[in-house]
Design an enzyme around this catalytic site. Structure first.
Site, PDB file in Angstrom:
ATOM      1  N   HIS A  80      28.543  49.982  35.849  1.00  0.00           N
ATOM      2  CA  HIS A  80      29.375  48.885  35.363  1.00  0.00           C
ATOM      3  C   HIS A  80      28.511  47.705  34.921  1.00  0.00           C
ATOM      4  O   HIS A  80      28.782  47.086  33.878  1.00  0.00           O
ATOM      5  CB  HIS A  80      30.336  48.435  36.455  1.00  0.00           C
ATOM      6  CG  HIS A  80      31.093  47.189  36.102  1.00  0.00           C
ATOM      7  ND1 HIS A  80      32.199  47.196  35.285  1.00  0.00           N
ATOM      8  CD2 HIS A  80      30.886  45.882  36.443  1.00  0.00           C
ATOM      9  CE1 HIS A  80      32.645  45.962  35.127  1.00  0.00           C
ATOM     10  NE2 HIS A  80      31.870  45.154  35.832  1.00  0.00           N
ATOM     11  N   CYS A 170      46.949  28.269  46.703  1.00  0.00           N
ATOM     12  CA  CYS A 170      45.971  29.006  47.492  1.00  0.00           C
ATOM     13  C   CYS A 170      44.591  28.473  47.132  1.00  0.00           C
ATOM     14  O   CYS A 170      44.334  28.145  45.967  1.00  0.00           O
ATOM     15  CB  CYS A 170      46.076  30.495  47.168  1.00  0.00           C
ATOM     16  SG  CYS A 170      45.025  31.539  48.180  1.00  0.00           S
ATOM     17  N   GLU A 204      50.573  23.280  48.897  1.00  0.00           N
ATOM     18  CA  GLU A 204      51.757  24.005  49.364  1.00  0.00           C
ATOM     19  C   GLU A 204      51.744  24.085  50.884  1.00  0.00           C
ATOM     20  O   GLU A 204      50.701  24.279  51.505  1.00  0.00           O
ATOM     21  CB  GLU A 204      51.748  25.406  48.752  1.00  0.00           C
ATOM     22  CG  GLU A 204      53.038  26.164  48.883  1.00  0.00           C
ATOM     23  CD  GLU A 204      53.020  27.448  48.073  1.00  0.00           C
ATOM     24  OE1 GLU A 204      53.115  28.529  48.692  1.00  0.00           O
ATOM     25  OE2 GLU A 204      52.889  27.378  46.836  1.00  0.00           O
TER      26      GLU A 204
END
Length: 239
Positions: A80, A170, A204
């Protein structure tokens, strides 16, 4: 750019203001270590990778630090690396200061990258529940740039349309990059975006244990910086 790899022992474990979180027995984790760029990083939690990754050699997953593709073996990762043309996150570079660069990545336009990012972060966040439904979110990826490319450091995500003006859904910094100020920079950037959008902005709720620790540290430093140059007899009214 050659450098000495850091072994798994260099990856700090999760902690909270009240002490360490209950650790998951490494033997119960399908993936116990990830190879990410030059680093070997011990994982803290399990992530819902496809079933074919339930049994991989030595419990080690190989992840490209530029496109975040995950692979089962060193051989696959090597192949890769020879073919991968990515040298930075997809999306738009919206901030640059020396070697620090931040990219805004749209979950709709770059779905695979953002899904891979969520799977990566789940291995270090205990309360993360979003993995594949990434289209309603924007991801802000912070990188450190060298002669080879923009190397992933961490990120935060936020909803494109949050009815409660949440500016962070997040937030995560790689364990080998923690305790170096990157988390504070990400939090600071989230508030700068809210300021530009003319919103109050707030993370959040409820915050994870590590999230609460990060924000407590950020606001402690912010208050200290203000008090350094603040006038005498400060009043909260109007601040």
């Amino acid at each position: 750019m050659a450098s000495t790899p850091i072994g798994p022992s260099a990856s700090p474990g999760p902690s909270t203001p009240g002490g360490p979180l209950a650790k998951i027995d490494p033997a119960l984790l399908r993936i116990r270590t990830i190879r990410f760029g030059q680093y070997d990083i011990k994982t803290w939690y399990d992530a819902p990778f496809p079933e074919e990754y339930a049994s991989i050699p030595d419990g080690r997953l190989w992840i490209c630090e530029f496109c975040l593709k995950y692979m089962k073996s060193r051989f696959g990762a090597g192949r890769h690396r020879m073919k991968c043309k990515a040298r930075h996150p997809p999306g738009d570079e919206i901030y640059r200061d020396g070697a620090i660069s931040i990219f805004e990545v749209d979950g709709r336009r770059n779905k695979i990258y953002c899904q891979n990012l969520c799977l990566l972060s789940k291995m270090f966040l205990d309360h993360k529940s979003l993995f594949y439904d990434v289209e309603p979110f924007l991801f802000y990826v912070i990188t450190e740039v060298d002669d080879f490319g923009a190397r992933f450091v961490g990120y935060f995500s936020k909803e494109k349309r949050s009815p409660k003006d949440y500016n962070v859904s997040c937030i995560m910094t790689l364990p080998v990059r923690q305790r170096q100020g990157w988390g504070n920079l990400l939090i600071d950037f989230s508030y700068l975006l809210s300021k530009k959008e003319q919103r109050l902005g707030s993370p959040e709720k409820p915050l994870s244990s590590l999230g609460a620790l990060g924000y407590k540290n950020y606001w402690t430093l912010a208050v200290y910086r203000y008090l350094e140059s603040a006038p005498e007899k400060i009043r909260l009214e109007g601040k």
